[in-house]
Design a protein around this motif. Structure first.
Motif, short mmCIF file in Angstrom:
data_model
loop_
_atom_site.label_atom_id
_atom_site.label_comp_id
_atom_site.label_asym_id
_atom_site.label_seq_id
_atom_site.Cartn_x
_atom_site.Cartn_y
_atom_site.Cartn_z
N UNK A 23 -28.54 18.37 8.60
CA UNK A 23 -29.10 18.40 7.25
C UNK A 23 -28.20 19.29 6.37
N UNK A 24 -27.69 18.76 5.24
CA UNK A 24 -26.83 19.57 4.36
C UNK A 24 -27.63 20.64 3.61
N UNK A 25 -28.00 21.69 4.32
CA UNK A 25 -28.88 22.72 3.75
C UNK A 25 -28.24 23.39 2.55
N UNK A 26 -26.95 23.68 2.65
CA UNK A 26 -26.27 24.38 1.54
C UNK A 26 -26.32 23.54 0.27
N UNK A 27 -26.12 22.24 0.41
CA UNK A 27 -26.16 21.36 -0.78
C UNK A 27 -27.54 21.35 -1.40
N UNK A 28 -28.59 21.29 -0.55
CA UNK A 28 -29.96 21.29 -1.07
C UNK A 28 -30.26 22.61 -1.79
N UNK A 29 -29.84 23.71 -1.19
CA UNK A 29 -30.11 25.02 -1.80
C UNK A 29 -29.38 25.15 -3.13
N UNK A 30 -28.12 24.71 -3.15
CA UNK A 30 -27.33 24.80 -4.38
C UNK A 30 -27.97 23.98 -5.51
N UNK A 31 -28.36 22.74 -5.16
CA UNK A 31 -28.99 21.88 -6.17
C UNK A 31 -30.32 22.45 -6.64
N UNK A 32 -31.08 23.03 -5.72
CA UNK A 32 -32.37 23.61 -6.08
C UNK A 32 -32.20 24.80 -7.02
N UNK A 33 -31.23 25.65 -6.71
CA UNK A 33 -31.01 26.83 -7.57
C UNK A 33 -30.53 26.43 -8.96
N UNK A 34 -29.73 25.38 -9.04
CA UNK A 34 -29.29 24.88 -10.35
C UNK A 34 -30.49 24.40 -11.18
N UNK A 35 -31.43 23.74 -10.49
CA UNK A 35 -32.63 23.27 -11.20
C UNK A 35 -33.53 24.43 -11.59
N UNK A 36 -33.58 25.48 -10.76
CA UNK A 36 -34.47 26.61 -11.04
C UNK A 36 -34.03 27.41 -12.26
N UNK A 37 -32.76 27.28 -12.65
CA UNK A 37 -32.29 28.01 -13.83
C UNK A 37 -33.02 27.57 -15.09
N UNK A 38 -33.49 26.34 -15.10
CA UNK A 38 -34.15 25.79 -16.30
C UNK A 38 -35.67 25.90 -16.20
N UNK A 39 -36.19 26.62 -15.21
CA UNK A 39 -37.64 26.77 -15.02
C UNK A 39 -38.02 28.22 -15.15
N UNK A 40 -39.31 28.45 -15.45
CA UNK A 40 -39.78 29.83 -15.46
C UNK A 40 -39.92 30.33 -14.02
N UNK A 41 -40.21 31.62 -13.87
CA UNK A 41 -40.19 32.25 -12.55
C UNK A 41 -41.20 31.63 -11.60
N UNK A 42 -42.43 31.36 -12.05
CA UNK A 42 -43.46 30.81 -11.17
C UNK A 42 -43.11 29.40 -10.71
N UNK A 43 -42.69 28.55 -11.67
CA UNK A 43 -42.32 27.19 -11.30
C UNK A 43 -41.11 27.17 -10.38
N UNK A 44 -40.16 28.07 -10.62
CA UNK A 44 -38.97 28.13 -9.77
C UNK A 44 -39.33 28.52 -8.35
N UNK A 45 -40.21 29.52 -8.20
CA UNK A 45 -40.63 29.94 -6.85
C UNK A 45 -41.41 28.83 -6.15
N UNK A 46 -42.22 28.09 -6.91
CA UNK A 46 -42.97 26.98 -6.32
C UNK A 46 -42.03 25.88 -5.83
N UNK A 47 -41.00 25.59 -6.64
CA UNK A 47 -40.02 24.58 -6.23
C UNK A 47 -39.27 25.02 -4.98
N UNK A 48 -38.86 26.27 -4.93
CA UNK A 48 -38.15 26.79 -3.75
C UNK A 48 -39.02 26.67 -2.50
#
Length: 401
Positions: free
Chosen positions: A154-179
């Motif tokens: 499973x390309x874990x690094x790619x998933x984490x990188x993509x997730x963090x890029x998306x979290x930049x555009x979310x508030x803290x609560x939504x970002x933590x929920x997505x993570x």
């Protein structure tokens, strides 16, 4: 080098190959035998302890109290036994399913001997090279050049990188929920279900390492074509040698064009007002729908329509009287200013259309496959119902946009 999974005693090795796989299998079986011996000894010890405890309880409790304790203990034992049995059945069913999937994958790479249907590998794989393909290599190439091979892990690094890029555009609560959701999904899929057998992976590796061949998609259709590298280079050089179309540059001008293009894009926003977007998966469908509409008008309004009309994308195979060829071409070219057709007439009672040659020996129209042309295969032609094929001695012609 090795990591052991305690529950299943499965070993994973960084060394690949038949010998390494055999060593790992023998080690797994040896570990399983040790596990069985340890379990048997543990059961024997627990049985002795149970016998001693029952004897002590019988001396300390009254007869009716002792029977109640025994019954409750038996009920608890049966309940735990059923839970354990259910877990083992689920494990066994998963093993059977995995084994069945592996067998189905092995059967999928075996050739099918059918007398009623032609060899499908010949339809989807055209080998014009000197290399001889084995059954596994043909099976891999039949899947097509767009087939997505499952990753080993499973390309874990790619998933984490993509997730963090998306979290930049979310508030803290939504970002933590997505993570948290991504983490849960990653934990569910620690292992990737492979869609290729080990021999198919090896075949892909060998084909990629062979520099003497080029594996290309057909010009039209979903066929895979294999050419010798020398032949491929000769064809490229033959095309580039056309001085009317290409010329040799004194230096690489791509960087200059790139800068100019970026400068234009900064001040320009365009919207496509005609045609379909190049590369869009919807474009071929839209184009085909419009061509059906276009040819319906063209054929019903033509003064002297062709006897037949077969189309593949924007290439058509038509048959009409020679004296009406120019008139018909002029007619269809005036229907849409963005669509212009050119014509190619037969020579010596024959001409090629896609990968089939049409010939007229003794006034009868026949076809034969052109094996020397690495191009189009399995082309499904469209023809309006009112223009069914007939066999006459009228000249045939080809039209293309």
């Amino acid at each position: 080098m090795y990591t052991e999974e305690i529950k299943a005693h499965q070993l994973r090795s960084n060394v690949h190959g038949t010998k390494a796989d055999n060593i790992v299998q023998r080690a797994e079986k040896a570990l399983l035998n040790v596990r069985i011996d340890q379990t048997v000894k543990r059961l024997s010890t627990l049985t002795k302890i149970q016998t001693e405890l029952v004897s002590e309880l019988k001396q300390c409790l009254a007869e009716n109290e002792f029977q109640q304790v025994v019954e409750r203990g038996q009920r608890s034992q049966m309940k735990e036994h059923e839970k354990s049995k259910e877990r083992q059945i689920k494990k066994f069913n998963r093993l059977i399913e995995r084994k069945s999937n592996q067998q189905n994958m092995q059967e999928s790479i075996k050739p099918t001997d059918s007398e009623d249907e032609p060899d499908s590998s010949e339809r989807w794989v055209k080998n014009y090279s000197k290399r001889s393909l084995n059954e596994v290599e043909r099976s891999v190439l039949m899947k097509g050049l767009n087939f997505a091979v499952s990753p080993r892990q499973v390309p874990i690094i790619d998933y984490i990188t993509t997730t963090e890029c998306a979290c930049r555009h979310l508030d803290q609560n939504d970002a933590n929920e997505l993570r948290a959701k991504v983490l849960v999904e990653l934990n569910k899929h620690e292992r990737v279900e492979q869609n290729l057998h080990q021999r198919e992976h090896q075949a892909i590796k060998e084909l990629k390492s062979d520099k003497s061949i080029k594996i290309l998609p057909a010009d039209k259709g979903r066929c895979t074509v294999i050419l010798d590298t020398d032949t491929y280079k000769e064809k490229c050089e033959s095309l580039l040698s056309d001085s009317k179309t290409y010329k040799i540059l004194k230096r690489d001008s791509m960087q200059s064009y790139k800068k100019q293009f970026i400068t234009l894009l900064k001040d320009l926003t365009d919207r496509q007002i005609h045609g379909a977007a190049m590369g869009s998966p919807v474009s071929p469908i839209v184009c085909n729908l419009y061509m059906e509409h276009f040819e319906s008008i063209a054929l019903t309004t033509a003064p002297n329509p062709p006897s037949w009309w077969y189309r593949y994308v924007d290439d058509t195979h038509t048959k009409l009287e020679r004296e009406f060829a120019g008139e018909f071409t002029h007619h269809i070219n005036n229907l849409d200013q963005h669509i212009k057709f050119t014509t190619e007439e037969e020579h010596d009672n024959a001409f090629a259309f896609l990968d089939v040659e049409t010939i007229r020996p003794d006034g009868q129209i026949k076809t034969k496959e052109l094996l020397t042309q690495a191009g189009i295969t399995d082309a499904k032609l469209y023809a309006p119902q009112s223009f069914a094929a007939t066999t006459t001695d009228k000249p045939a012609g080809q039209t293309g946009s």
